[in-house]
Every structure is written in structure tokens, then in C-alpha cells.
Write a protein that holds these residues in place. Structure first.
Motif, PDB file in Angstrom:
ATOM      1  N   LYS A  45       0.826  -1.203   0.000  1.00 28.79           N
ATOM      2  CA  LYS A  45       0.000   0.000   0.000  1.00 28.79           C
ATOM      3  C   LYS A  45       0.870   1.266   0.000  1.00 28.79           C
ATOM      4  O   LYS A  45       0.609   2.221  -0.737  1.00 28.79           O
ATOM      5  N   LEU A  46       1.903   1.228   0.828  1.00 27.50           N
ATOM      6  CA  LEU A  46       2.797   2.384   0.932  1.00 27.50           C
ATOM      7  C   LEU A  46       3.494   2.646  -0.404  1.00 27.50           C
ATOM      8  O   LEU A  46       3.626   3.777  -0.857  1.00 27.50           O
ATOM      9  N   ARG A  47       3.960   1.549  -1.011  1.00 27.66           N
ATOM     10  CA  ARG A  47       4.629   1.664  -2.304  1.00 27.66           C
ATOM     11  C   ARG A  47       3.719   2.298  -3.342  1.00 27.66           C
ATOM     12  O   ARG A  47       4.134   3.128  -4.138  1.00 27.66           O
ATOM     13  N   LYS A  48       2.474   1.865  -3.320  1.00 25.24           N
ATOM     14  CA  LYS A  48       1.514   2.375  -4.288  1.00 25.24           C
ATOM     15  C   LYS A  48       1.350   3.878  -4.116  1.00 25.24           C
ATOM     16  O   LYS A  48       1.281   4.620  -5.095  1.00 25.24           O
ATOM     17  N   ALA A  49       1.336   4.305  -2.847  1.00 25.16           N
ATOM     18  CA  ALA A  49       1.176   5.735  -2.563  1.00 25.16           C
ATOM     19  C   ALA A  49       2.357   6.544  -3.072  1.00 25.16           C
ATOM     20  O   ALA A  49       2.279   7.760  -3.217  1.00 25.16           O
ATOM     21  N   CYS A  50       3.483   5.866  -3.353  1.00 28.25           N
ATOM     22  CA  CYS A  50       4.675   6.583  -3.823  1.00 28.25           C
ATOM     23  C   CYS A  50       4.620   6.907  -5.310  1.00 28.25           C
ATOM     24  O   CYS A  50       5.478   7.630  -5.826  1.00 28.25           O
ATOM     25  N   GLY A  51       3.640   6.368  -6.022  1.00 28.69           N
ATOM     26  CA  GLY A  51       3.528   6.688  -7.444  1.00 28.69           C
ATOM     27  C   GLY A  51       4.520   5.906  -8.289  1.00 28.69           C
ATOM     28  O   GLY A  51       5.072   4.894  -7.848  1.00 28.69           O
ATOM     29  N   ASP A  52       4.750   6.415  -9.527  1.00 26.85           N
ATOM     30  CA  ASP A  52       5.531   5.639 -10.504  1.00 26.85           C
ATOM     31  C   ASP A  52       7.024   5.913 -10.470  1.00 26.85           C
ATOM     32  O   ASP A  52       7.790   5.188 -11.076  1.00 26.85           O
ATOM     33  N   GLY A  53       7.427   6.998  -9.805  1.00 28.03           N
ATOM     34  CA  GLY A  53       8.854   7.375  -9.839  1.00 28.03           C
ATOM     35  C   GLY A  53       9.714   6.301  -9.185  1.00 28.03           C
ATOM     36  O   GLY A  53       9.213   5.367  -8.583  1.00 28.03           O
ATOM     37  N   PRO A  54      11.051   6.443  -9.339  1.00 28.43           N
ATOM     38  CA  PRO A  54      11.953   5.465  -8.726  1.00 28.43           C
ATOM     39  C   PRO A  54      11.873   5.530  -7.199  1.00 28.43           C
ATOM     40  O   PRO A  54      11.932   6.611  -6.612  1.00 28.43           O
ATOM     41  N   VAL A  55      11.714   4.365  -6.579  1.00 31.53           N
ATOM     42  CA  VAL A  55      11.572   4.277  -5.122  1.00 31.53           C
ATOM     43  C   VAL A  55      12.578   3.275  -4.595  1.00 31.53           C
ATOM     44  O   VAL A  55      12.821   2.243  -5.220  1.00 31.53           O
ATOM     45  N   CYS A  56      13.180   3.599  -3.476  1.00 31.16           N
ATOM     46  CA  CYS A  56      14.032   2.626  -2.803  1.00 31.16           C
ATOM     47  C   CYS A  56      13.486   2.433  -1.401  1.00 31.16           C
ATOM     48  O   CYS A  56      13.288   3.391  -0.656  1.00 31.16           O
ATOM     49  N   LEU A  57      13.195   1.189  -1.056  1.00 30.75           N
ATOM     50  CA  LEU A  57      12.656   0.884   0.272  1.00 30.75           C
ATOM     51  C   LEU A  57      13.790   0.864   1.290  1.00 30.75           C
ATOM     52  O   LEU A  57      14.830   0.259   1.057  1.00 30.75           O
ATOM     53  N   VAL A  58      13.594   1.567   2.399  1.00 29.19           N
ATOM     54  CA  VAL A  58      14.584   1.563   3.473  1.00 29.19           C
ATOM     55  C   VAL A  58      13.931   0.970   4.714  1.00 29.19           C
ATOM     56  O   VAL A  58      12.962   1.506   5.238  1.00 29.19           O
ATOM     57  N   ARG A  59      14.437  -0.169   5.150  1.00 29.33           N
ATOM     58  CA  ARG A  59      13.908  -0.823   6.360  1.00 29.33           C
ATOM     59  C   ARG A  59      14.720  -0.331   7.541  1.00 29.33           C
ATOM     60  O   ARG A  59      15.854  -0.765   7.746  1.00 29.33           O
ATOM     61  N   ASN A  60      14.121   0.552   8.328  1.00 31.07           N
ATOM     62  CA  ASN A  60      14.845   1.188   9.432  1.00 31.07           C
ATOM     63  C   ASN A  60      14.632   0.428  10.745  1.00 31.07           C
ATOM     64  O   ASN A  60      13.761  -0.434  10.833  1.00 31.07           O
ATOM     65  N   LYS A  61      15.421   0.790  11.715  1.00 30.92           N
ATOM     66  CA  LYS A  61      15.329   0.245  13.085  1.00 30.92           C
ATOM     67  C   LYS A  61      15.701  -1.241  13.134  1.00 30.92           C
ATOM     68  O   LYS A  61      15.052  -2.031  13.811  1.00 30.92           O
ATOM     69  N   THR A  62      16.761  -1.610  12.388  1.00 37.42           N
ATOM     70  CA  THR A  62      17.210  -3.007  12.440  1.00 37.42           C
ATOM     71  C   THR A  62      17.704  -3.377  13.831  1.00 37.42           C
ATOM     72  O   THR A  62      17.737  -4.557  14.172  1.00 37.42           O
ATOM     73  N   ASP A  63      18.078  -2.352  14.615  1.00 42.74           N
ATOM     74  CA  ASP A  63      18.516  -2.665  15.986  1.00 42.74           C
ATOM     75  C   ASP A  63      17.365  -3.269  16.783  1.00 42.74           C
ATOM     76  O   ASP A  63      17.585  -4.032  17.713  1.00 42.74           O
ATOM     77  N   LEU A  64      16.122  -2.952  16.383  1.00 40.15           N
ATOM     78  CA  LEU A  64      14.962  -3.534  17.077  1.00 40.15           C
ATOM     79  C   LEU A  64      14.461  -4.796  16.384  1.00 40.15           C
ATOM     80  O   LEU A  64      14.072  -5.756  17.033  1.00 40.15           O
ATOM     81  N   SER A  65      14.501  -4.786  15.034  1.00 43.72           N
ATOM     82  CA  SER A  65      13.919  -5.926  14.313  1.00 43.72           C
ATOM     83  C   SER A  65      14.860  -7.119  14.262  1.00 43.72           C
ATOM     84  O   SER A  65      14.442  -8.244  14.021  1.00 43.72           O
ATOM     85  N   GLY A  66      16.152  -6.860  14.449  1.00 48.79           N
ATOM     86  CA  GLY A  66      17.113  -7.945  14.445  1.00 48.79           C
ATOM     87  C   GLY A  66      17.621  -8.333  13.071  1.00 48.79           C
ATOM     88  O   GLY A  66      18.439  -9.228  12.924  1.00 48.79           O
ATOM     89  N   ARG A  67      17.130  -7.653  12.037  1.00 49.89           N
ATOM     90  CA  ARG A  67      17.609  -7.964  10.686  1.00 49.89           C
ATOM     91  C   ARG A  67      19.041  -7.445  10.511  1.00 49.89           C
ATOM     92  O   ARG A  67      19.411  -6.430  11.091  1.00 49.89           O
ATOM     93  N   ALA A  68      19.830  -8.145   9.691  1.00 47.74           N
ATOM     94  CA  ALA A  68      21.196  -7.695   9.448  1.00 47.74           C
ATOM     95  C   ALA A  68      21.159  -6.459   8.548  1.00 47.74           C
ATOM     96  O   ALA A  68      20.457  -6.462   7.542  1.00 47.74           O
ATOM     97  N   PRO A  69      21.900  -5.410   8.897  1.00 45.92           N
ATOM     98  CA  PRO A  69      21.908  -4.202   8.063  1.00 45.92           C
ATOM     99  C   PRO A  69      22.562  -4.481   6.717  1.00 45.92           C
ATOM    100  O   PRO A  69      23.393  -5.372   6.611  1.00 45.92           O
TER     101      PRO A  69
END
Ligand SMILES: Nc1nc2c(ncn2[C@@H]2O[C@H](COP(=O)(O)OP(=O)(O)OP(=O)(O)O)[C@@H](O)[C@H]2O)c(=O)[nH]1
Ligand SMILES: [Mg+2]
Length: 446
Positions: free
Chosen positions: A310-334
């Protein structure tokens, strides 16, 4: 005035034109030796000294403009300078239009158009890499590349037109028609490659000049402002755990390996609580539309594939790069994350709080922009140049099609058109409107 207004050690007024010897004698009592700084009094109409300073005389054609030129170095006082300029006006000078010195330099053949533009770009450059590349253009590197291409076009035109004029004669000393065709074909191919290369370099040069606009967007509290601060390496934006902290938008220039990047932090996207927030979001969408790249910042732990879509759709057609923030909380490797999906999209996982993954994010922004960084031989370029290269290339493509269809006459015509468009870059072909537009954007006195 060649120096900026205000107080300083010295200020310089600069004059150009045929009336300089007479004006200088009236102002200082004598005309200095060419190119020798001479100490003298600048005198008002009644003979009183306005200031004592240096006069430097550059006789035509050995000056920036190619005309007689005079520099007056006075003490850096706005009052003194205004008296000095007024006195020069009294003696028959008039105020220069913005860019008029460079325009005259161009009209007198001292600089070509791309070089004159590089002067303005050097003055306006916001990173060292931009300044260096503007110098390359000023020294004529871009222009000579354009002329090389034009030269190759000329050779091809000669080849093609000779064949048009003498279709039955052998031009190349007994070559067969098939060999002739192969030669033209190879040249056309070579030209198209040279064009592609030059366009690629010019596109990178344009980035150094105009920079990249990057908008930060995403839900409230995702850490957009924290990310802006981390990338800018200073606490530029207010950060808080209260959703809806950022309301207005905020711009910050950063230097990514020589590429100027304008980051825009915006209000988080949600149901607006009040009319201020609604306006903030309208501005957020506006900033995002203008951006070359959107960073969609999300709280890594909070989003599901469905909310992300849904969020991506709201960004329209231009180039988008997803940034997953707060890895210190989610535990994902940066670092760079493969998102899967049909386009094999990638995201970057970061912790704005800890500074993890930011180096990878910088790399992704650079590569999305086509910036390699650390390039030494880049020349600066403008959208105008890219546009001309695009149009020239279209003529070249048309020429190749005409050639394939065996229409020699139209082939020659397209090659000629291609060459004319190239001439717009260096100013060999230019209209008064274009020149007016280019030089009007220069600063006064340049
Ligand atoms: N643990 C952790 N907290 C973070 C991180 N980045 C931001 N935060 C916290 O998340 C909260 C919101 O951060 P902001 O930067 O204000 O978020 P925002 O997206 O600008 O929010 P709005 O302006 O309200 O849209 C603050 O309390 C931050 O300290 C992170 O990487 N890790
Ligand atoms: Mg914010």
C-alpha cells in the motif's frame, strides 16, 4: 562589480569596451602599462580622491572579453564602491547585464558556449568534484569531445555525399559498392557508440551540476528525520517518539562522493489529525513528485507485505528505494536486502539510530543515480547539453534507418541535421533567445 557586495579587504570593479582608455585617463590621470598593476587615485569629477587603489589594464584582444578591459581594485567598502561605480557611469560607462562579460567573451570567440556555461557552473559548484569537472569543461574538454563527434560526422557526410554526386564512380580507388556500403555502415555504428559514450558521461556531469533530489517519505515515526540527520551527520531535523513530529518539509544538501544530493524530509503519511498536518502531507507528496529518487522509510518490525504494498503504491511511478529502518529492534542484518518480487527489487536495511547500513544506503543512492564517484575526467554538463545530445542521436538513428532503406539523400540530410544540433552545444549554431536565456542566469559582473 566583480566582487560580491559587502565589506572586505578589497572590492573590484571591472569594465570592458572601447571607451576604456579615455575613461581610465579621466578617472586616474593616466592609462597604466598593459597588464601591470598600478597604484593610483580614483578621482571624482571635482578632482577629490574617492579612493586609492590598483588599476589593471588589459588591451584588446588579450582580455577575458576580447575587448579593452580595466579592473579597479578599491578598498572593500560598499560606500566607496558605489561612488566609484557612479563616477564610471558619469564618464560614459553603463552597468553590465548579468553574464554580459562572458557573453562578450563568447561573441568575440574567446570561449565557446559550453565553456562560458562552465564559468557559471564553476562559480556555482557546491562540491569539489563539481568544481573540478567544471574546470575540465572550462578547459574545453567537453567541447573538444563534441567537436570530435562533429568531425566524424563530417567525414561520413563527405563519403555519403560523394557517392550521391558521383553514383557511378569509384571513390575509394576501385572499391565495389558493397565495400562502400560496409564502410558507411561501420562508421555509422562507430558514431552511435561514440554518441552513447558521450551521453553517459554528460549525464554524470549533469548530476554533478544539478545534484540529485532525494525525498524521504513513509509512515510517521518510521525514522525519516533520524535518517536525514544520520546522512547529513548533524542534528538538522527534530526527532521525537511522537508521531507527526515533522510537519513542514525540510531540505538539506549532502555531498555523496562529490555528487550534491538534496535530501528532503517530509511529514509522515497517515490520516491527518488537523489542517496543518494535511498541508504538510500535501507538501510531502509534492516534494516526492519532484524528487529523482524516493526513499520509502519504514519501521522494519512494524510493516507487513500488505501494508508495504500500500505504501509503495502511494509513492507513485517514480523510482523508489525501500529503506527498512530500526534493524537494531527488528534484528535484521543491516545492508542490502533482496526483496524478491517480480522485479527482484532490493531494499536497504539500516539503523538510523546506530548508523548501521548507511554506507550501503549511500552506495545504493549513488548507483541508482548512475554516479560512480572518484571520477577524475568528468566534465560538467547541463540539461541543455543532454537535450541536444538526445536530439542529435535521434537524427543519427534516423540516418541509420535511411541508410538501411537505401535512401542516400535522406541519409545525408539526417547527418547534416545531427551535426547542426551538436553545434548548439558549443554555440556554433545558436539563437539570440537561447543566448539571452543562458547568460541572464549568470551573476552580475561575470
Ligand atoms: N531503535 C531505533 N529507534 C529509532 C531509529 N530511528 C529512529 N528511531 C526513533 O523513532 C522515533 C521517530 O523518529 P523520527 O526520526 O522522528 O521519525 P519520523 O519518521 O521523522 O517521524 P514523523 O516526523 O513523525 O513522521 C524517535 O523516537 C527516534 O529516536 C532506529 O534506527 N532505531
Ligand atoms: Mg520527522
Amino acid at each position: 562589480m566583480a566582487t560580491p557586495p559587502g565589506r572586505g579587504a578589497i572590492s573590484i570593479a571591472r569594465l570592458s569596451g572601447g571607451g576604456i582608455p579615455a575613461l581610465c585617463k579621466a578617472l586616474t590621470g593616466a592609462l597604466p602599462q598593459p597588464r601591470r598593476a598600478e597604484l593610483c587615485d580614483f578621482r571624482a569629477r571635482d578632482g577629490a580622491a574617492i579612493d586609492r587603489g590598483l588599476a589593471l589594464y588589459f588591451p584588446a584582444p588579450h582580455s577575458y572579453t576580447g575587448e579593452h578591459a580595466l579592473e579597479l581594485h578599491a578598498h572593500g567598502s560598499p560606500v566607496v564602491m558605489s561612488m566609484l561605480v557612479r563616477r564610471c557611469l558619469e564618464l560614459g560607462a553603463r552597468l553590465a547585464r548579468p553574464g554580459e562579460f562572458s557573453e562578450r567573451a563568447f561573441l568575440n570567440g574567446r570561449l565557446d558556449l559550453a565553456q562560458a556555461e562552465a564559468v557559471a557552473d564553476l562559480i556555482a559548484s557546491s562540491t569539489e568534484a563539481a568544481a573540478r569537472s567544471a574546470m575540465h569543461s572550462l578547459q574545453g574538454e567537453f567541447s573538444s569531445r563534441v567537436r570530435e563527434l562533429a568531425g566524424e560526422l563530417t567525414e561520413l557526410r563527405v563519403l555519403v555525399e560523394a557517392e550521391l554526386d558521383f553514383p557511378d564512380e569509384d571513390i575509394g580507388g576501385g572499391e565495389s559498392a558493397a565495400q562502400e556500403r560496409a564502410r558507411v555502415e561501420a562508421r555509422l555504428r562507430g558514431l552511435r557508440e561514440s554518441f552513447a559514450q558521450l551521453r553517459g558521461e554528460a549525464a554524470r556531469g549533469r548530476l554533478l551540476r544539478d545534484g540529485l533530489k532525494v525525498a524521504l517519505t513513509g509512515p510517521p515515526n518510521a525514522g525519516k528525520s533520524s535518517l536525514l540527520n544520520a546522512l547529513a551527520r548533524r542534528p538538522r531535523a527534530i526527532v521525537s517518539g511522537i508521531p507527526g513530529t515533522t510537519r513542514d518539509f525540510l531540505e538539506q544538501m549532502i555531498d555523496l562522493d562529490g555528487m550534491p544530493v538534496e535530501l528532503t524530509d517530509t511529514a509522515g503519511l497517515r490520516e491527518a489529525a488537523d489542517e496543518i498536518e494535511a498541508e504538510g502531507m500535501r507538501r510531502a507528496r509534492e516534494a516526492q513528485r519532484r524528487a529523482d529518487l524516493t526513499l520509502l522509510v519504514v519501521d522494519d518490525a512494524a510493516e507487513t507485505p500488505r501494508t508495504l504494498a500500500k505504501l509503495r503504491k502511494a509513492c507513485g511511478d517514480g523510482p523508489v528505494c525501500l529503506v527498512r529502518n530500526k534493524t537494531d529492534l527488528s534484528g535484521r542484518a543491516p545492508g542490502v536486502v533482496k526483496e524478491g518480487g517480480k522485479n527482484g527489487e532490493e531494499a536497504v536495511a539500516v539503523s538510523a539510530l546506530r548508523g548501521d547500513g548507511l554506507e550501503e544506503l549511500r552506495e545504493v543512492i549513488k548507483s541508482r543515480a548512475g554516479h560512480r564517484g572518484g571520477e577524475d575526467n568528468v566534465f560538467i554538463a547541463r540539461e541543455r547539453h543532454l537535450d541536444a545530445l538526445r536530439r542529435a542521436r535521434a537524427h543519427l538513428d534516423a540516418a541509420a534507418r535511411q541508410f538501411a532503406d537505401g535512401r542516400g539523400e535522406l541519409l545525408a540530410e539526417e547527418l547534416g541535421a545531427c551535426q547542426r544540433v551538436l553545434g548548439e552545444i558549443t554555440g556554433e549554431v545558436s539563437s539570440d533567445d537561447l543566448l539571452g536565456m543562458i547568460f541572464a542566469s549568470f551573476c552580475i559582473g561575470k
